[in-house]
Design a protein around this motif. Structure first.
Motif, PDB file in Angstrom:
ATOM      1  N   SER A 147       0.829  -1.188   0.000  1.00 29.87           N
ATOM      2  CA  SER A 147       0.000   0.000   0.000  1.00 29.87           C
ATOM      3  C   SER A 147       0.867   1.243   0.000  1.00 29.87           C
ATOM      4  N   PRO A 148       0.370   2.338  -0.570  1.00 30.55           N
ATOM      5  CA  PRO A 148       1.111   3.583  -0.519  1.00 30.55           C
ATOM      6  C   PRO A 148       1.207   4.100   0.895  1.00 30.55           C
ATOM      7  N   ALA A 149       2.116   5.050   1.090  1.00 29.49           N
ATOM      8  CA  ALA A 149       2.405   5.520   2.448  1.00 29.49           C
ATOM      9  C   ALA A 149       1.198   6.145   3.116  1.00 29.49           C
ATOM     10  N   ASP A 150       0.277   6.735   2.324  1.00 27.48           N
ATOM     11  CA  ASP A 150      -0.858   7.405   2.941  1.00 27.48           C
ATOM     12  C   ASP A 150      -2.077   6.498   3.054  1.00 27.48           C
ATOM     13  N   ALA A 151      -1.925   5.205   2.783  1.00 28.11           N
ATOM     14  CA  ALA A 151      -3.049   4.277   2.868  1.00 28.11           C
ATOM     15  C   ALA A 151      -3.416   4.040   4.320  1.00 28.11           C
ATOM     16  N   PRO A 152      -4.693   3.741   4.586  1.00 34.26           N
ATOM     17  CA  PRO A 152      -5.104   3.461   5.955  1.00 34.26           C
ATOM     18  C   PRO A 152      -4.462   2.181   6.464  1.00 34.26           C
ATOM     19  N   PRO A 153      -4.169   2.087   7.756  1.00 34.48           N
ATOM     20  CA  PRO A 153      -3.528   0.884   8.301  1.00 34.48           C
ATOM     21  C   PRO A 153      -4.525  -0.262   8.399  1.00 34.48           C
ATOM     22  N   LEU A 154      -3.971  -1.442   8.688  1.00 32.45           N
ATOM     23  CA  LEU A 154      -4.828  -2.579   8.999  1.00 32.45           C
ATOM     24  C   LEU A 154      -5.649  -2.262  10.245  1.00 32.45           C
ATOM     25  N   PRO A 155      -6.783  -2.958  10.448  1.00 31.97           N
ATOM     26  CA  PRO A 155      -7.629  -2.649  11.608  1.00 31.97           C
ATOM     27  C   PRO A 155      -6.879  -2.820  12.913  1.00 31.97           C
ATOM     28  N   THR A 156      -7.109  -1.884  13.825  1.00 35.22           N
ATOM     29  CA  THR A 156      -6.467  -1.985  15.135  1.00 35.22           C
ATOM     30  C   THR A 156      -7.230  -2.940  16.036  1.00 35.22           C
ATOM     31  N   GLY A 157      -8.430  -3.348  15.607  1.00 32.98           N
ATOM     32  CA  GLY A 157      -9.200  -4.315  16.372  1.00 32.98           C
ATOM     33  C   GLY A 157      -8.798  -5.731  15.986  1.00 32.98           C
ATOM     34  N   THR A 158      -9.803  -6.578  15.758  1.00 36.51           N
ATOM     35  CA  THR A 158      -9.537  -7.970  15.417  1.00 36.51           C
ATOM     36  C   THR A 158      -9.179  -8.095  13.946  1.00 36.51           C
ATOM     37  N   LEU A 159      -8.041  -8.713  13.652  1.00 34.55           N
ATOM     38  CA  LEU A 159      -7.577  -8.904  12.283  1.00 34.55           C
ATOM     39  C   LEU A 159      -7.989 -10.286  11.810  1.00 34.55           C
ATOM     40  N   THR A 160      -8.665 -10.344  10.655  1.00 34.90           N
ATOM     41  CA  THR A 160      -9.085 -11.615  10.069  1.00 34.90           C
ATOM     42  C   THR A 160      -8.180 -11.954   8.889  1.00 34.90           C
ATOM     43  N   LEU A 161      -7.661 -13.165   8.886  1.00 33.27           N
ATOM     44  CA  LEU A 161      -6.878 -13.668   7.757  1.00 33.27           C
ATOM     45  C   LEU A 161      -7.742 -14.612   6.923  1.00 33.27           C
ATOM     46  N   ALA A 162      -7.540 -14.564   5.609  1.00 29.85           N
ATOM     47  CA  ALA A 162      -8.250 -15.469   4.712  1.00 29.85           C
ATOM     48  C   ALA A 162      -7.402 -15.688   3.471  1.00 29.85           C
ATOM     49  N   GLU A 163      -7.753 -16.698   2.724  1.00 29.31           N
ATOM     50  CA  GLU A 163      -7.049 -16.994   1.483  1.00 29.31           C
ATOM     51  C   GLU A 163      -7.973 -16.739   0.301  1.00 29.31           C
ATOM     52  N   ALA A 164      -7.428 -16.141  -0.745  1.00 28.62           N
ATOM     53  CA  ALA A 164      -8.189 -15.838  -1.952  1.00 28.62           C
ATOM     54  C   ALA A 164      -7.349 -16.207  -3.165  1.00 28.62           C
TER      55      ALA A 164
ATOM     56  N   ARG B  46     -14.759  -9.913  -8.400  1.00 27.48           N
ATOM     57  CA  ARG B  46     -14.595 -10.794  -9.555  1.00 27.48           C
ATOM     58  C   ARG B  46     -13.137 -11.139  -9.845  1.00 27.48           C
ATOM     59  N   ASP B  47     -12.222 -10.428  -9.227  1.00 31.49           N
ATOM     60  CA  ASP B  47     -10.811 -10.665  -9.514  1.00 31.49           C
ATOM     61  C   ASP B  47     -10.223 -11.791  -8.667  1.00 31.49           C
ATOM     62  N   VAL B  48     -10.843 -12.067  -7.527  1.00 32.56           N
ATOM     63  CA  VAL B  48     -10.341 -13.139  -6.657  1.00 32.56           C
ATOM     64  C   VAL B  48     -11.500 -14.018  -6.224  1.00 32.56           C
ATOM     65  N   LEU B  49     -11.186 -15.265  -5.888  1.00 31.44           N
ATOM     66  CA  LEU B  49     -12.170 -16.213  -5.367  1.00 31.44           C
ATOM     67  C   LEU B  49     -11.851 -16.458  -3.889  1.00 31.44           C
ATOM     68  N   LEU B  50     -12.712 -15.965  -2.998  1.00 36.17           N
ATOM     69  CA  LEU B  50     -12.477 -16.108  -1.560  1.00 36.17           C
ATOM     70  C   LEU B  50     -12.753 -17.543  -1.121  1.00 36.17           C
ATOM     71  N   LEU B  51     -11.801 -18.141  -0.419  1.00 36.17           N
ATOM     72  CA  LEU B  51     -12.001 -19.478   0.158  1.00 36.17           C
ATOM     73  C   LEU B  51     -12.622 -19.293   1.537  1.00 36.17           C
ATOM     74  N   ASP B  52     -13.953 -19.466   1.611  1.00 41.08           N
ATOM     75  CA  ASP B  52     -14.684 -19.142   2.844  1.00 41.08           C
ATOM     76  C   ASP B  52     -14.161 -19.895   4.055  1.00 41.08           C
TER      77      ASP B  52
END
Length: 607
Positions: free
Chosen positions: A313-330, A397-403
């Motif tokens: 991400s560019p330097a001015d992009a918002p950070p990842l959530p400071t709360g609960t972080l969810t990981l997933a595969e796509a 449409r660009d990625v297929l989320l593995l639920d």
């Protein structure tokens, strides 16, 4: 002897069919439980009984025991979400040199000893997360140790008067109505013998009978050893600053394979000799999802996780959530706009809000910075974000989320407060200063209010099987008592055994009560049979003590069903157990204790 009437017969029929359907597992426990409650509601509408009302039949769903069990499961979820017990588990494994028997058997023996003097429920609550963490750390399943944990506490509770509320109840009634005074250690020698015999079965035989079951997500995640290419940006204050390579490797990254260290324009390839990581370095690693999640969840994250910007991400992009972080595969879809582009060129973060934490390519593992990899169809992206951001990938449409791959990263920085809450709940419950239902509900509120859990995680910890199972079993117990069914069974036993020897009566009494206590509460079985066993002893002219002690042991033999005792319900969810697991593993234990008591008790009491 009381005659069978139609309501009583129908009550027996409903309970019998319910138990058979539970054991067959052809239908969901929730469905069978609701069906049983509906059957009782209809039955006592057609045959009114003042002692059985719709409110009474439904009151089991608000029973304090059910609320306690549910609250304790949520508190356990708080410990899991923060990985609060990972370090103690690793210490136990290290002390026992990774041998499962050395790690679990002494702990379970300690549990049995404590249960003789403390309420069983807080003892199980104390050791359930510890044993679960030890099992996971050793690569084993918690299913191998959690049912033994519950059974060992019940066995330990059989050895003293204060070991369970059932023991105290029988002792108090006996002290008030007979000349028998059961003191603290009155039946400890016999109880200890039963506990040792039962303990040998629980520790060394029963784990072989238990079926290890996982959810679909756990099976898929657990079987996958695939590695992702990830990127660690070394900034000022980063925990890896100053780390030096040893024998060509970096000890702080032992769970990862370092493939490249990019220092300005100069790439440093393995083997790494005398390389000291410094601010500005970019470390390219190959690691499993588990290793990356651990790096993200550390109190000082190695990856740009909580509160940090992402590598794509560019330097001015918002950070990842400071709360609960969810990981997933796509998976990068065929004809995706991402194909042929790098992460910086794709604008993936700007469009979705999710951060790509790693890239996995089935054909080969490229040795280059993650930002330089041009994506191909079939690439698997390990993405991170809040739950809503990840969920929105379903429509991308660009990625297929593995639920099945979605999982929340443990929030280890909250581990100390989760441990404090857990220990406070445990201490107050164990000392009896505050009712356990009060401490457990308060602990749930504290877990949520302190940030250890969010509402969604807390609700996910509630096991619908346990909720419906307890509610319907309470309705069945009420119907059995109000219809006279329980009294009918007790008086029928007395009539059938008329004229038998005291030893035979003692053995039969144990067996009948042990069967009933798995479907009634322990205390209900004890209250029902205490006056009966006192009457039997007087009729045959022997001291009631042997029959009272028999009642205590039999009422505690609640191993064959999950509804038999509260601790069975507590371990049912975390162990992924089914009703049939308790029947298969618990029934032999009931039989072993019955036979042992039938052989030893007549000799012990000179009958």
């Amino acid at each position: 002897m009381q005659a069978l009437d139609l309501p009583m017969t129908l009550t027996f029929l409903v309970i019998g069919v319910t138990i058979v359907l539970y054991a067959m597992e052809r239908y969901a426990i929730e469905t069978v439980s609701v069906g049983a409650v509906v059957a009782f509601l209809v039955l006592f509408t057609l045959f009114p009984n003042e002692a059985v009302t719709p409110t009474g039949l439904l009151s089991g769903f608000a029973n304090p025991a059910l609320i306690t069990v549910t609250s304790l499961l949520i508190i356990g979820q708080g410990l899991f979400q923060t990985d609060a017990l990972e370090r103690p588990a690793k210490l136990i494994v290290r002390w026992t040199r990774g041998r499962s028997g050395l790690a679990t058997v002494p702990v379970l023996c300690l549990v049995g000893f404590l249960s003789a003097f403390l309420n069983n429920t807080p003892v199980v609550v104390m050791f359930l997360p510890i044993l679960s963490a030890v099992a996971i750390t050793m690569g084993s399943s918690p299913a191998r140790v959690l049912m033994p944990l519950s059974f060992i506490t019940i066995l330990g509770g059989m050895t003293t008067v204060v070991g369970s509320s059932t023991n105290l109840l029988v002792a108090n009634i006996a002290n008030a109505t007979t000349d028998v005074h059961l003191t603290f250690f009155s039946f400890t020698p016999l109880g200890a013998l039963l506990a040792v015999v039962g303990g040998i079965y629980v520790l060394f035989v029963m784990p072989r009978l238990l079926t290890v079951r996982k959810t679909m997500a756990e099976e898929l995640q657990g079987s996958s050893g695939k590695q992702f290419i990830a990127q660690i940006n070394i900034t000022y204050g980063h925990p890896l600053v100053g780390t030096q390579s040893v024998s060509g490797m970096f000890p702080s990254l032992k769970d990862m394979t370092v493939r490249l260290v990019q220092r300005g324009e100069k790439p440093i390839l393995p083997p790494f000799e005398n390389v000291v990581l410094a601010p500005g370095d970019t470390v390219i690693v190959a690691a499993t999802r588990t290793a990356l999640a651990k790096a993200l969840s550390a109190r000082k994250p190695l990856l740009d996780g909580e509160g940090g910007t992402s590598p794509d991400s560019p330097a001015d992009a918002p950070p990842l959530p400071t709360g609960t972080l969810t990981l997933a595969e796509a998976v990068v879809a065929p004809a995706s706009r991402l194909m042929g582009r790098t992460l910086l060129q794709s604008g993936f973060h700007a469009e979705t809000g999710c951060v790509v934490m790693g890239i996995q390519r089935r054909s080969r593992m490229p040795r280059m910075a993650m930002n330089d990899i041009r994506l191909e169809a079939g690439d698997v992206l390990l993405v991170g974000g809040d739950a809503d951001q990840v969920a929105r990938l379903r429509g991308n449409r660009d990625v297929l989320l593995l639920d099945w791959s979605q999982a929340e990263v443990p929030r280890r920085r909250f581990a100390p407060r989760a441990l404090v809450i857990f220990l406070l709940v445990l201490s107050l419950a164990a000392t009896g200063l505050v009712p356990i239902v009060v401490t457990s509900v308060t602990g749930v509120f504290a877990m949520i209010a302190s940030g250890c859990l969010n509402i969604r995680q807390a609700m996910r910890a509630i096991d619908s099987r346990i909720f419906m199972l307890v509610g319907s079993s309470m309705a069945g117990a009420l119907a059995l008592e109000a219809s006279g069914g329980a009294e009918f069974l007790a008086t029928s036993m007395v009539a059938l055994l008329k004229g038998a020897s005291p030893a035979v009566m003692l053995s039969a009494l144990y067996l009948i009560v042990a069967i009933l206590t798995n479907f009634l509460s322990n205390n209900a079985a004890a209250v029902l049979f205490t006056p009966i066993v006192i009457g039997i002893a007087k009729q045959i002219g022997v001291s009631p003590e042997a029959f009272l002690v028999c009642l205590i042991f039999a009422a505690n033999s609640s191993f064959a069903t999950p509804i038999g005792y509260q601790t069975n319900l507590i371990v049912m969810g975390p162990g992924h157990y089914r009703f049939s697991d308790f029947l298969r593993a618990g029934t032999p234990l009931v039989i072993i204790l019955w036979l042992t008591f039938s052989i030893v008790a007549p000799w012990y009491y000179h009958l």
